[in-house]
Design an enzyme around this catalytic site. Structure first.
Site, PDB file in Angstrom:
ATOM      1  N   GLU A 113      52.898  69.092  47.304  1.00 12.39           N
ATOM      2  CA  GLU A 113      51.734  68.486  47.950  1.00 12.39           C
ATOM      3  C   GLU A 113      50.537  69.426  48.010  1.00 12.39           C
ATOM      4  O   GLU A 113      49.584  69.186  48.741  1.00 12.39           O
ATOM      5  CB  GLU A 113      52.119  67.985  49.339  1.00 12.39           C
ATOM      6  N   LYS A 132      53.477  54.395  55.221  1.00 13.60           N
ATOM      7  CA  LYS A 132      53.567  54.624  53.779  1.00 13.60           C
ATOM      8  C   LYS A 132      53.755  53.275  53.108  1.00 13.60           C
ATOM      9  O   LYS A 132      54.774  52.615  53.316  1.00 13.60           O
ATOM     10  CB  LYS A 132      54.750  55.534  53.448  1.00 13.60           C
TER      11      LYS A 132
END
Length: 427
Positions: A205, A337
């Site tokens: 990330e 999400k």
């Protein structure tokens, strides 16, 4: 004019080099929406299922040709000709077509790609930005970014058991200012790590993945970087953790392999409480494992009045699990999400339920991302006030931040940066 006339699926690569699904939806008036679907590394057991081919001779079994085939075949046959502005009807038709509780037949990756592309096509047809089309005239709140600057857990090959250590620039006056703050801390941290002899390679990330012995050691580096970048920790900038505790929950215990320690659920709760007393941590995600309901209750009772306790694996963007959590009084926030649940309609329903129960909501990326920036628009559309989309490196992360900069510029004096008000614990 907004009838769906074509749906095109294709296999593309995500930020980890794994295949994922991209979908184009074309409308009668020529408008087109495109969406690419992300994928997670640490996935909750209760998530909707992404369909993989399983052919070990192709992409190690991770190909998505079956999902792509479903997009252009069964799904198009079912919703072709429908009005793209009827999002709920279209999403419900795909859910019914799949016929499973977790979208495992057609694949959540196929269904979500179509769902998001439909919304984007409809927005283009209406000549509106996606955040305005989905959120209406009240969509003007720019979220506080949770910037993942230290990676651990399954996102990095180092001893840090927690998956993410994040900075939140709550004291900024605008999103652009918050982004600058995060970037300056990021670069300062890089210099501090390098000076101390640590590697500055980045994880999935975009955060650094130094070979540090514990979360405490990583937090100390971050605190130092905040100060040396010219900001005040606990005032300008708060900290957030993603423990991803399910990943190291074994036989009823929390096994910290990096620290060589094992904690009971009570010890885990007390350890997290201790961290919040020593560092300006205002948000903890998945502090307990997804099915450790007693642990979640203990943690919530202990620090839920002053710390945002975010359920990711716990709630998996699912209204049934969220409703159960609200009833039990566990957690006080949901991580959102889109690919955990698989349609835009269900995603929006989860945010609405959270807000009605006075839970906060955090719009989130996945570790396997693409250049698609849809979640930036959705963060503004839903007035979440918080977004979690990685570090200040890797274009699959910065694409979301850059889209938020564009939205803030477009909104001009109507834009409102959420700041401290995004967190109940700080409001």
């Amino acid at each position: 004019m907004t009838a769906i006339v074509d749906i095109i699926g294709r296999e593309i690569l995500d930020s980890r080099g794994n295949p994922t699904v991209e979908v184009d939806v074309v409308l009668e008036d020529g408008s087109m929406g495109r969406a690419a679907v992300p994928s997670g590394a640490s996935t909750g057991a209760h998530e909707a299922v992404e369909l993989r081919d399983g052919d070990k001779g192709r992409y190690g079994g991770k190909g998505v040709e079956k999902a792509v085939e479903a997009v252009s075949g069964e799904i198009f046959d079912a919703i072709g000709g429908m009005d793209a502005e009827n999002q709920v009807q279209i999403d419900n038709a795909m859910i019914a077509l799949d016929g499973t509780p977790n979208k495992s037949r057609l694949g959540a990756n196929a269904i979500l790609g179509v769902s998001l592309a439909v919304a984007k096509a409809a927005a283009e047809s209406c000549d509106m930005p996606l955040y305005r089309y989905v959120g209406g005239t009240s969509a003007r709140v720019l979220p506080v970014p949770m910037m993942n600057i230290v990676n651990g857990g399954v996102h990095a090959d180092n001893p840090i058991d927690f998956q993410e250590i994040m900075v939140m620039p709550v004291g900024a006056q605008s999103f652009a200012e918050a982004l600058r703050c995060g970037a300056e801390i990021f670069h300062t941290l890089k210099g501090e790590l390098k000076k101390a002899g640590h590697n500055t390679n980045v994880g999935d990330e975009g955060g650094f993945a130094p070979n540090l012995p514990s979360a405490d050691a990583a937090l100390d580096f971050v605190m130092s970087a905040i100060g040396k970048a010219g900001y005040k920790a606990g005032d300008d900038v708060m900290l957030a953790l993603d423990c991803a505790s399910t990943e190291f929950f074994k036989d009823g215990k929390y096994v910290y392999e990096g620290e060589k320690k094992t904690r009971s659920r009570s010890e885990q709760a007390k350890y997290l409480a201790d961290l919040t007393s020593r560092y300006p941590i205002v948000s903890i995600e998945d502090g307990m494992a997804e099915d450790d309901m007693d642990g979640w209750k203990e943690l919530t009772d202990l620090i839920g009045g002053k710390v945002q306790l975010v359920g990711d694996d716990l709630f998996v963007t699912n209204v049934t699990r969220l409703a159960d959590g609200i009833k039990r009084g566990i957690g006080n926030s949901i991580l959102v999400k889109v690919n955990q649940i698989g349609t835009l309609t269900e995603t929006l329903a989860a945010v609405e339920m959270a807000h009605k129960a006075a839970y906060t909501a955090v719009m989130s990326h996945r570790s396997g991302e693409t250049e698609d920036s849809t979640i930036a628009d959705l963060a503004v559309a839903t007035n979440c006030g918080q977004i979690k989309t990685g570090s200040l490196a890797r274009s699959d992360r910065t694409s979301k931040y850059n889209q938020l900069l564009r939205i803030e510029q477009q909104l001009d004096d109507q834009a409102l940066y959420a700041g401290r008000s995004a967190l109940k614990a700080l409001a």
